[in-house]
Structure formats: C-alpha cells, structure tokens
Design a protein around this motif. Structure first.
Motif, PDB file in Angstrom:
ATOM      1  N   ARG A 217       1.814   2.332  -8.627  1.00  0.00           N
ATOM      2  CA  ARG A 217       1.580   0.837  -9.522  1.00  0.00           C
ATOM      3  C   ARG A 217       2.983   0.304  -9.956  1.00  0.00           C
ATOM      4  NH1 ARG A 217      -2.369   4.316 -12.628  1.00  0.00           N
ATOM      5  NH2 ARG A 217      -4.540   3.525 -11.828  1.00  0.00           N
ATOM      6  N   PHE A 218       3.964   1.078 -10.204  1.00  0.00           N
ATOM      7  CA  PHE A 218       5.118   0.338 -10.334  1.00  0.00           C
ATOM      8  C   PHE A 218       5.685  -0.337  -9.209  1.00  0.00           C
ATOM      9  CE2 PHE A 218       9.816   0.231 -10.399  1.00  0.00           C
ATOM     10  CZ  PHE A 218      10.015  -0.241 -11.758  1.00  0.00           C
ATOM     11  N   PHE A 219       5.688   0.237  -7.851  1.00  0.00           N
ATOM     12  CA  PHE A 219       6.098  -0.230  -6.723  1.00  0.00           C
ATOM     13  C   PHE A 219       4.824  -1.191  -6.147  1.00  0.00           C
ATOM     14  CE2 PHE A 219       9.238   2.896  -7.439  1.00  0.00           C
ATOM     15  CZ  PHE A 219      10.455   2.276  -7.362  1.00  0.00           C
ATOM     16  N   ARG A 220       3.490  -1.292  -6.564  1.00  0.00           N
ATOM     17  CA  ARG A 220       2.477  -1.711  -6.067  1.00  0.00           C
ATOM     18  C   ARG A 220       2.196  -1.285  -4.620  1.00  0.00           C
ATOM     19  NH1 ARG A 220       0.774  -6.559  -7.991  1.00  0.00           N
ATOM     20  NH2 ARG A 220       0.395  -7.590  -5.827  1.00  0.00           N
ATOM     21  N   TYR A 221       2.356   0.048  -4.429  1.00  0.00           N
ATOM     22  CA  TYR A 221       2.057   0.536  -3.285  1.00  0.00           C
ATOM     23  C   TYR A 221       0.345   0.956  -3.433  1.00  0.00           C
ATOM     24  CZ  TYR A 221       6.683   2.131  -2.664  1.00  0.00           C
ATOM     25  OH  TYR A 221       8.301   2.203  -2.408  1.00  0.00           O
ATOM     26  N   GLY A 222      -0.397   0.438  -2.338  1.00  0.00           N
ATOM     27  CA  GLY A 222      -1.692   0.514  -2.296  1.00  0.00           C
ATOM     28  C   GLY A 222      -2.403  -0.375  -3.468  1.00  0.00           C
ATOM     29  N   TYR A 223      -1.788  -1.298  -3.980  1.00  0.00           N
ATOM     30  CA  TYR A 223      -2.385  -2.051  -5.004  1.00  0.00           C
ATOM     31  C   TYR A 223      -3.526  -2.641  -4.878  1.00  0.00           C
ATOM     32  CZ  TYR A 223      -1.228  -6.583  -2.847  1.00  0.00           C
ATOM     33  OH  TYR A 223      -1.219  -7.578  -2.012  1.00  0.00           O
ATOM     34  N   VAL A 224      -4.107  -2.871  -3.523  1.00  0.00           N
ATOM     35  CA  VAL A 224      -5.179  -3.402  -3.374  1.00  0.00           C
ATOM     36  C   VAL A 224      -6.445  -2.650  -3.534  1.00  0.00           C
ATOM     37  CG1 VAL A 224      -4.366  -4.985  -1.196  1.00  0.00           C
ATOM     38  CG2 VAL A 224      -5.381  -2.541  -0.665  1.00  0.00           C
ATOM     39  N   TYR A 225      -6.256  -1.200  -3.673  1.00  0.00           N
ATOM     40  CA  TYR A 225      -7.392  -0.266  -3.711  1.00  0.00           C
ATOM     41  C   TYR A 225      -7.955  -0.346  -5.516  1.00  0.00           C
ATOM     42  CZ  TYR A 225      -5.813   2.152   0.213  1.00  0.00           C
ATOM     43  OH  TYR A 225      -5.566   2.650   1.564  1.00  0.00           O
TER      44      TYR A 225
ATOM     45  N   GLU B 170      -2.928  12.880  -7.303  1.00  0.00           N
ATOM     46  CA  GLU B 170      -2.723  11.658  -7.453  1.00  0.00           C
ATOM     47  C   GLU B 170      -2.137  11.151  -6.053  1.00  0.00           C
ATOM     48  OE1 GLU B 170      -0.536  10.691 -11.713  1.00  0.00           O
ATOM     49  OE2 GLU B 170       0.645  11.040 -10.188  1.00  0.00           O
ATOM     50  N   TYR B 171      -2.483   9.822  -5.671  1.00  0.00           N
ATOM     51  CA  TYR B 171      -2.159   9.077  -4.724  1.00  0.00           C
ATOM     52  C   TYR B 171      -0.578   8.724  -4.922  1.00  0.00           C
ATOM     53  CZ  TYR B 171      -1.612   5.292  -1.562  1.00  0.00           C
ATOM     54  OH  TYR B 171      -1.002   4.199  -0.290  1.00  0.00           O
ATOM     55  N   ARG B 172       0.261   9.289  -4.211  1.00  0.00           N
ATOM     56  CA  ARG B 172       1.626   9.315  -4.256  1.00  0.00           C
ATOM     57  C   ARG B 172       2.252   8.674  -2.974  1.00  0.00           C
ATOM     58  NH1 ARG B 172       4.643  12.376  -8.128  1.00  0.00           N
ATOM     59  NH2 ARG B 172       6.303  11.263  -7.123  1.00  0.00           N
ATOM     60  N   GLU B 173       2.281   7.503  -2.843  1.00  0.00           N
ATOM     61  CA  GLU B 173       3.095   6.901  -1.452  1.00  0.00           C
ATOM     62  C   GLU B 173       4.365   7.411  -1.300  1.00  0.00           C
ATOM     63  OE1 GLU B 173       3.208   5.011   2.320  1.00  0.00           O
ATOM     64  OE2 GLU B 173       1.346   5.364   1.022  1.00  0.00           O
ATOM     65  N   ASP B 174       5.277   7.675  -2.242  1.00  0.00           N
ATOM     66  CA  ASP B 174       6.625   7.966  -2.122  1.00  0.00           C
ATOM     67  C   ASP B 174       6.729   9.497  -1.486  1.00  0.00           C
ATOM     68  OD1 ASP B 174       5.538   9.152  -4.568  1.00  0.00           O
ATOM     69  OD2 ASP B 174       7.308   9.989  -5.217  1.00  0.00           O
ATOM     70  N   ILE B 175       5.686  10.290  -1.901  1.00  0.00           N
ATOM     71  CA  ILE B 175       5.687  11.747  -1.284  1.00  0.00           C
ATOM     72  C   ILE B 175       5.136  11.693   0.087  1.00  0.00           C
ATOM     73  CG2 ILE B 175       4.426  13.996  -1.121  1.00  0.00           C
ATOM     74  CD1 ILE B 175       4.617  13.875  -4.247  1.00  0.00           C
TER      75      ILE B 175
ATOM     76  N   PHE C 252      10.531   5.618   7.867  1.00  0.00           N
ATOM     77  CA  PHE C 252       9.381   4.859   7.844  1.00  0.00           C
ATOM     78  C   PHE C 252       9.311   4.353   6.201  1.00  0.00           C
ATOM     79  CE2 PHE C 252       7.303   7.543  10.908  1.00  0.00           C
ATOM     80  CZ  PHE C 252       6.943   6.573  12.123  1.00  0.00           C
ATOM     81  N   GLY C 253       9.025   3.010   5.910  1.00  0.00           N
ATOM     82  CA  GLY C 253       8.621   2.682   5.055  1.00  0.00           C
ATOM     83  C   GLY C 253       7.283   2.866   4.304  1.00  0.00           C
ATOM     84  N   PRO C 254       6.669   2.110   3.371  1.00  0.00           N
ATOM     85  CA  PRO C 254       5.333   2.722   2.839  1.00  0.00           C
ATOM     86  C   PRO C 254       4.302   2.235   3.950  1.00  0.00           C
ATOM     87  CG  PRO C 254       6.501   1.389   1.269  1.00  0.00           C
ATOM     88  CD  PRO C 254       7.369   1.218   2.481  1.00  0.00           C
ATOM     89  N   GLY C 255       3.290   3.320   4.172  1.00  0.00           N
ATOM     90  CA  GLY C 255       2.466   3.256   5.074  1.00  0.00           C
ATOM     91  C   GLY C 255       2.782   2.924   6.609  1.00  0.00           C
ATOM     92  N   SER C 256       3.956   3.257   6.815  1.00  0.00           N
ATOM     93  CA  SER C 256       4.571   3.178   8.193  1.00  0.00           C
ATOM     94  C   SER C 256       4.530   1.764   8.764  1.00  0.00           C
ATOM     95  CB  SER C 256       3.940   4.236   8.943  1.00  0.00           C
ATOM     96  OG  SER C 256       4.276   5.751   8.623  1.00  0.00           O
TER      97      SER C 256
END
Length: 244
Positions: free
Chosen positions: A214-222, A62-67, A162-166
């Motif tokens: 999806r919950f945090f809307r990380y990378g939602y544009v994909y 999976e795509y896991r931005e938190d990791i 760093f936050g999401p995506g740095s």
C-alpha cells in the motif's frame, strides 16, 4: 538446448493447468514458486504434472511485491539451462518458431530477445483444458507494459534487476554476450478472461495486500473493486469492436 521455467503462484487453480499444458511441451524443467495458495492449485500440479517442482514462498500470508521482486531477480541464478523463463502464471512466451529462434540465439550468444507484449481478452474463462489456451483465446491488443523481458540466458546475464511486476529491468551482461540483434518473441498476458474471473482474482489479492504494498502502491488496482474491472472490460470491448 535446454529451457527452465519458474512461475510465481497464488491461488491459480483455474489458470495453472492451462499454463503447464503449454510450457511442459518444450521446457526441460519447471518450478512453481507457490506463495501459500489456499485453493487446490498445488494439488492439481501434483496430480497432473508430477514432474513439476514445487517450492513454497512464505510471505506471512500477505501479498509482498518486494519479496517477489527478490525471487524474480535471484531464483534463476543457479540454472544451467540455456534459457530461463521467469514469469507469472498468466504469461505465455510464444512464437511460431520458438525453439528454432532460441536455438539460433544460443548459437549467437544472445542474452535476451526482444519481447512484444499483448493483453488477451475473452468474455468468459476458457474451461477446456484439452485445448491450449493460446488456441482458444485469440482476441488481443498491444500493451507495451507487457514487453517484459522474462526470457533470457543465465549463461550471458549476470543480473536482471527487475522492478515491480518485472515490467521494467536493467540487465547486467556477462563478458561476451551479444546484446544487439533482431530476434523477437511475443508475450501473451491472459488476464481479461471474463469479468467474474477477474472480480475474484482482484478480491483475493486485495485481501492479502501488505502495508508495504500500500505504501509503494504495488498492486493498488486490486483494491479498486469491481467497478475498476468493469471499466477495463468496457474499454477493451469498445476497442476490439472498433477493429471489426
């Protein structure tokens, strides 16, 4: 002076050779942190860049931005380099006097240079791997979201936070670090390299979206489909035409 670079990777077969052609010219050590690629990204590295280190990042497919945030905030901490670069595969730190500036920043004990970000644009993907992508693609527009502080000194930085995506960070400095200065570098973000290229990239990332993302809307544009990509390209092209 030594520079160590770390790159997160997932299915970057088209970009990875451009990235390593550029960074192997001045980095002393490069590590690819591969998030379970299913294309030939890693085979390309092993064939053409045997000195590059490859590590696997298992996120259960999976795509896991938190990791990925944890990786960006911790993987560099044992580096003995004077400067590290913690980047995505399409991010290029550039300057006409890059090594000279970093050498002087090392002398002055500067922890993090200022970074000025740009998004790069091309109507088609540059497939010439014998010429640096920085020479092939020159159309750009200023994007403050890419003022990403992805180059810094592990000798003077304790935490980057760093936050999401740095895109944002809250660094913690070690005693003696110089944080007030006028040194600037440029970050070029090579994402908008032909609509078909971005259609495919968004599609494969969208298929891997985790419930957490999806919950945090990380990378939602994909997950917004080709229409979103078309709108982005249309707006960029109109803007660049207005500059002519």
């Amino acid at each position: 002076m030594t520079i160590e670079a770390f790159f997160l990777c997932f299915n970057e077969a088209k970009m990875i050779e451009h990235t390593l052609n550029y960074y192997t010219k001045f980095c002393d050590k490069i590590t690819i942190i591969d998030n379970q690629s299913t294309d030939n990204s890693i085979a390309l590295v092993q064939e053409k860049f045997p000195g590059v280190i490859i590590e696997e990042l298992d996120t259960g497919g999976e795509y896991r931005e938190d990791i990925q945030i944890k990786v960006r905030n911790n993987r560099w901490k044992n580096s003995e380099a004077d400067f590290v670069i913690m980047a995505d595969m399409d991010e290029f730190i550039v300057d006409p006097n890059l090594l000279g500036k970093l050498t002087e920043m090392k002398r002055q004990k500067i922890a993090i240079p200022k970074v000025i970000g740009y998004n790069m644009y091309s109507p088609t993907f540059p497939n010439d791997y014998n010429t640096l992508i920085t020479d092939q693609v020159t159309d750009k527009y200023r994007d403050r979201d890419f003022d990403k502080r992805i180059v810094f000194s592990p000798k003077w930085v304790k935490e980057m936070n760093f936050g999401p995506g740095s895109h944002h960070c809250q660094p913690v400095f070690k005693a003696g670090a110089q944080t007030e200065h006028n040194f600037e570098l440029t970050l070029l973000h090579f994402k908008y390299l032909g609509r078909e290229y971005l259609y495919e990239k968004h599609h494969i990332y969208g298929k891997r979206m985790s419930g957490m993302n999806r919950f945090f809307r990380y990378g939602y544009v994909y997950e917004l489909g080709n229409e979103y990509v078309d709108n982005r390209f249309d707006n960029i092209e109109k803007y660049l035409e207005s500059l002519e």
